[in-house]
Write an enzyme that holds these catalytic residues in place. Structure first.
Site, PDB file in Angstrom:
ATOM      1  N   CYS A  82       1.303  -1.849  15.473  1.00 20.37           N
ATOM      2  CA  CYS A  82       1.142  -1.780  14.211  1.00 20.37           C
ATOM      3  C   CYS A  82       0.697  -2.641  13.203  1.00 20.37           C
ATOM      4  CB  CYS A  82       2.671  -0.893  13.903  1.00 20.37           C
ATOM      5  SG  CYS A  82       2.967  -0.903  12.006  1.00 20.37           S
TER       6      CYS A  82
ATOM      7  N   GLY B 210       6.762  -1.187   6.349  1.00 18.02           N
ATOM      8  CA  GLY B 210       8.269  -1.424   6.601  1.00 18.02           C
ATOM      9  C   GLY B 210       9.260  -0.837   7.287  1.00 18.02           C
ATOM     10  N   GLU B 211      10.203  -1.292   7.619  1.00 17.96           N
ATOM     11  CA  GLU B 211      11.342  -0.407   8.285  1.00 17.96           C
ATOM     12  C   GLU B 211      12.390  -0.111   7.395  1.00 17.96           C
ATOM     13  OE1 GLU B 211      12.215   1.202  10.879  1.00 17.96           O
ATOM     14  OE2 GLU B 211      14.171   1.570   9.976  1.00 17.96           O
TER      15      GLU B 211
ATOM     16  N   SER C 136      11.261   6.689  15.890  1.00 17.90           N
ATOM     17  CA  SER C 136      10.137   6.187  16.448  1.00 17.90           C
ATOM     18  C   SER C 136      10.437   5.873  17.843  1.00 17.90           C
ATOM     19  CB  SER C 136       9.527   5.392  15.617  1.00 17.90           C
ATOM     20  OG  SER C 136       9.154   5.780  14.369  1.00 17.90           O
ATOM     21  N   LEU C 137      10.074   6.695  18.850  1.00 16.84           N
ATOM     22  CA  LEU C 137      10.618   6.513  20.255  1.00 16.84           C
ATOM     23  C   LEU C 137       9.534   5.697  21.242  1.00 16.84           C
ATOM     24  CD1 LEU C 137      13.336   6.825  21.942  1.00 16.84           C
ATOM     25  CD2 LEU C 137      12.182   8.872  22.711  1.00 16.84           C
ATOM     26  N   HIS C 138       8.382   6.047  21.127  1.00 19.79           N
ATOM     27  CA  HIS C 138       7.364   5.506  21.913  1.00 19.79           C
ATOM     28  C   HIS C 138       7.562   5.363  23.231  1.00 19.79           C
ATOM     29  CE1 HIS C 138       6.111   5.099  17.909  1.00 19.79           C
ATOM     30  NE2 HIS C 138       7.009   3.722  17.658  1.00 19.79           N
TER      31      HIS C 138
ATOM     32  N   CYS D 197       6.854  -6.187   7.929  1.00 22.95           N
ATOM     33  CA  CYS D 197       7.777  -5.621   8.449  1.00 22.95           C
ATOM     34  C   CYS D 197       8.342  -6.457   9.420  1.00 22.95           C
ATOM     35  CB  CYS D 197       7.450  -4.178   9.239  1.00 22.95           C
ATOM     36  SG  CYS D 197       8.738  -3.435  10.117  1.00 22.95           S
TER      37      CYS D 197
ATOM     38  N   CYS E 290       6.116  -4.422  15.731  1.00 20.78           N
ATOM     39  CA  CYS E 290       5.767  -3.422  16.783  1.00 20.78           C
ATOM     40  C   CYS E 290       4.289  -3.711  17.103  1.00 20.78           C
ATOM     41  CB  CYS E 290       5.635  -1.900  16.503  1.00 20.78           C
ATOM     42  SG  CYS E 290       7.620  -1.622  16.074  1.00 20.78           S
TER      43      CYS E 290
ATOM     44  N   CYS F 280      -0.819   6.280   9.752  1.00 21.23           N
ATOM     45  CA  CYS F 280       0.317   5.665  10.303  1.00 21.23           C
ATOM     46  C   CYS F 280      -0.139   4.353  10.884  1.00 21.23           C
ATOM     47  CB  CYS F 280       1.100   6.435  11.488  1.00 21.23           C
ATOM     48  SG  CYS F 280       1.591   7.983  10.705  1.00 21.23           S
TER      49      CYS F 280
ATOM     50  N   CYS G 274       3.616   8.763   0.795  1.00 22.05           N
ATOM     51  CA  CYS G 274       4.190   7.997   1.846  1.00 22.05           C
ATOM     52  C   CYS G 274       4.355   6.652   1.395  1.00 22.05           C
ATOM     53  CB  CYS G 274       3.049   7.881   2.896  1.00 22.05           C
ATOM     54  SG  CYS G 274       3.226   6.784   4.399  1.00 22.05           S
TER      55      CYS G 274
ATOM     56  N   SER H   9      11.647   7.725   8.285  1.00 23.23           N
ATOM     57  CA  SER H   9      11.122   7.318   9.652  1.00 23.23           C
ATOM     58  C   SER H   9      11.743   5.726   9.874  1.00 23.23           C
ATOM     59  CB  SER H   9       9.518   7.142   9.581  1.00 23.23           C
ATOM     60  OG  SER H   9       9.154   6.893  11.039  1.00 23.23           O
TER      61      SER H   9
ATOM     62  N   GLU I 147       0.885  -1.106  -0.168  1.00 28.22           N
ATOM     63  CA  GLU I 147      -0.077   0.091   0.010  1.00 28.22           C
ATOM     64  C   GLU I 147       0.829   1.210  -0.018  1.00 28.22           C
ATOM     65  OE1 GLU I 147      -3.994  -1.256   1.913  1.00 28.22           O
ATOM     66  OE2 GLU I 147      -2.767  -0.726   3.468  1.00 28.22           O
TER      67      GLU I 147
HETATM   68  N1  SAH Z   1       9.153   1.606  10.192  1.00 25.73           N
HETATM   69  C1  SAH Z   1       9.140   2.849  10.462  1.00 25.73           C
HETATM   70  C2  SAH Z   1       8.205   3.807   9.269  1.00 25.73           C
HETATM   71  C3  SAH Z   1       7.082   3.200   8.993  1.00 25.73           C
HETATM   72  S1  SAH Z   1       5.742   3.467  10.458  1.00 25.73           S
HETATM   73  C4  SAH Z   1       9.021   3.306  11.894  1.00 25.73           C
HETATM   74  O1  SAH Z   1       8.494   2.629  12.849  1.00 25.73           O
HETATM   75  O2  SAH Z   1       9.411   4.493  12.169  1.00 25.73           O
HETATM   76  C5  SAH Z   1       5.641   5.252  10.486  1.00 25.73           C
HETATM   77  C6  SAH Z   1       5.103   5.657  11.866  1.00 25.73           C
HETATM   78  O3  SAH Z   1       3.819   4.985  12.043  1.00 25.73           O
HETATM   79  C7  SAH Z   1       5.958   5.289  12.845  1.00 25.73           C
HETATM   80  O4  SAH Z   1       6.296   6.681  13.932  1.00 25.73           O
HETATM   81  C8  SAH Z   1       5.303   4.371  13.646  1.00 25.73           C
HETATM   82  O5  SAH Z   1       5.489   4.305  15.013  1.00 25.73           O
HETATM   83  C9  SAH Z   1       3.991   4.936  13.405  1.00 25.73           C
HETATM   84  N2  SAH Z   1       2.702   3.942  13.753  1.00 25.73           N
HETATM   85  C10 SAH Z   1       2.745   2.622  13.645  1.00 25.73           C
HETATM   86  N3  SAH Z   1       1.580   2.097  13.995  1.00 25.73           N
HETATM   87  C11 SAH Z   1       0.808   3.149  14.410  1.00 25.73           C
HETATM   88  C12 SAH Z   1      -0.439   3.252  15.005  1.00 25.73           C
HETATM   89  N4  SAH Z   1      -1.489   2.311  14.975  1.00 25.73           N
HETATM   90  N5  SAH Z   1      -1.005   4.572  15.215  1.00 25.73           N
HETATM   91  C13 SAH Z   1      -0.466   5.505  15.164  1.00 25.73           C
HETATM   92  N6  SAH Z   1       0.916   5.548  14.557  1.00 25.73           N
HETATM   93  C14 SAH Z   1       1.381   4.413  14.263  1.00 25.73           C
HETATM   94 FE1  SF4 Z   2       7.710  -1.871  11.244  1.00 28.05          FE
HETATM   95 FE2  SF4 Z   2       7.394   0.678  11.832  1.00 28.05          FE
HETATM   96 FE3  SF4 Z   2       5.240  -0.594  11.948  1.00 28.05          FE
HETATM   97 FE4  SF4 Z   2       7.241  -1.100  13.733  1.00 28.05          FE
HETATM   98  S1  SF4 Z   2       5.784   1.030  13.505  1.00 28.05           S
HETATM   99  S2  SF4 Z   2       6.517  -2.765  12.926  1.00 28.05           S
HETATM  100  S3  SF4 Z   2       9.057  -0.634  12.550  1.00 28.05           S
HETATM  101  S4  SF4 Z   2       6.412  -0.513  10.115  1.00 28.05           S
END
Ligand code: SAH
Ligand code: SF4
Length: 354
Positions: A126, A169-170, A224-226, A119, A123, A342, A112, A201, A92
């Protein structure tokens, strides 16, 4: 077979000469590829047919994506495409448009892109992470996502203005192909997008962040710290293992020192998990004095059972960071009603129903 959309301009110069053509044909070919974005060789009208035949005989092809589906949000600002490169490669990709500011005639049009099918980082919040890892995308497949939207926009007299590596993906786990795609998309003889209009990202692959800082690229980086501590972060990002929060902050400082580009920390805000005032204070404490910028992303719904905090809690979290001298914004989310925001991108379910 080699897709012409993975060939860098310098390589194109050599290929053209090897095919016995004058060198200026490389420029013509690149202009046609990136300004007209043809779908097949026979659409390359600017190139003599003998050269097209020579390219085909040498095994070159042009793009291969097929648009399987297109969903547009009600406000028309977000478009999500399902693209298919081959049976194993469905991804996508999303276009987000923002109204033009008063001095600009074109809307900001941000693509995007995805860099992997699924991936490997897993996470827990995600949708892409939850589908597992299938494969890395090739540079030409990343470039083709942008060109596909460029074609759609061109018909409306618009163009791609920004690019974010925030799809499936990463990107730093597919380093070489991601960097090749960036070189193609920014090269003045290829797509020619400004490097500063691009954001990568990453969930925080530290060796790759260090490597990226040493490339001659001016791209923006978002980490992406979280979570402000390792215990909580490992619950949310199971693969965080060797990369501690402290190491990530050092890597960000190092990136800034080498590139002059400040790093943004993304923080997916999840109700009851990482959104308390105590956690906000802890985050403010570790980021204070860094010149850091935090972008809060209120959790978008996925199948994982997590939910987004109430607006009041999001604003309270932001305020604590601001009071602690940490620059903090809340992301204006686009496309969640069409599952294009996201963390909502996944294609395994799509495959199952096809
Ligand atoms: N893999 C990379 C880039 C793709 S994800 C990364 O993790 O940074 C892009 C962004 O979407 C990241 O900041 C990720 O933490 C955020 N993200 C993933 N799942 C999400 C969700 N369910 N709600 C809000 N942000 C989310
Ligand atoms: Fe992969 Fe980014 Fe999703 Fe984490 S947030 S699973 S690194 S795409």
């Amino acid at each position: 077979m080699t897709d012409l959309y993975r060939i860098l301009p310098e390589e194109m110069d050599e290929i053209v000469v090897k095919l016995g053509q004058p060198k200026y044909r490389a420029g013509q070919l690149l202009r046609a590829l990136y300004h007209e974005s043809p779908r097949k060789m026979s659409d390359l009208h600017q190139i003599p047919s003998a050269m097209r035949d020579a390219l085909i005989a040498a095994g070159y092809t042009i793009g291969s994506e097929e648009e399987v589906s297109r969903v547009v949000s009600e406000d028309n600002h977000t478009t999500k495409l399902l693209l298919k490169f081959d049976e194993q490669t469905l991804i996508e990709t999303v276009l987000m448009q923002y109204s033009p500011s008063q001095d600009k005639t074109h809307p900001r049009s941000t693509v995007c892109v995805s860099t992997q099918v699924g991936c490997p980082m897993g996470c827990v919040f995600c949708a892409t992470g939850q589908m597992g890892f299938e494969k890395n995308l090739k540079a030409e497949e990343i470039v083709s996502q942008v060109l596909h939207f460029a074609r759609i926009l061109r018909k409306r007299g618009e163009h791609v203005t920004n690019l974010v590596f925030m799809g499936m993906g990463e990107p730093l786990a597919n380093y070489d192909e991601t960097v090749r795609a960036i070189r193609l998309l920014t090269h003045p003889r290829a797509f020619g997008l400004g490097q500063r209009s691009i954001t990568i990202s990453t969930v925080g692959v530290i060796p790759a962040i260090d490597r990226l800082a040493d490339e001659d690229l001016q791209v923006k980086l978002a980490i992406s710290l979280h979570a402000p501590n390792d215990e909580l972060r490992k619950r949310l990002v199971p693969t965080a293992g060797p990369h501690s929060v402290e190491d990530l902050i050092s890597a960000a400082k190092c990136y800034f020192k080498k590139t002059g580009r400040r790093v943004t920390f993304e923080y997916a805000l999840i109700d009851g998990i990482n959104d308390s005032t105590k956690i906000a204070s802890e985050l403010a404490r570790i980021l204070k004095g860094n010149g850091a910028h935090v972008n809060l992303i209120p959790m978008n719904p996925t199948a994982g059972g997590f939910s987004r905090p109430a607006r009041k809690k999001v604003l309270a979290f932001q305020q604590i960071l601001r009071n602690g001298d940490v620059n903090c914004t809340v992301r204006v989310e686009k496309g969640s009603e069409i599952s294009a925001a996201c963390g909502q991108l996944r294609t395994d379910m799509v495959k199952n129903i096809r």
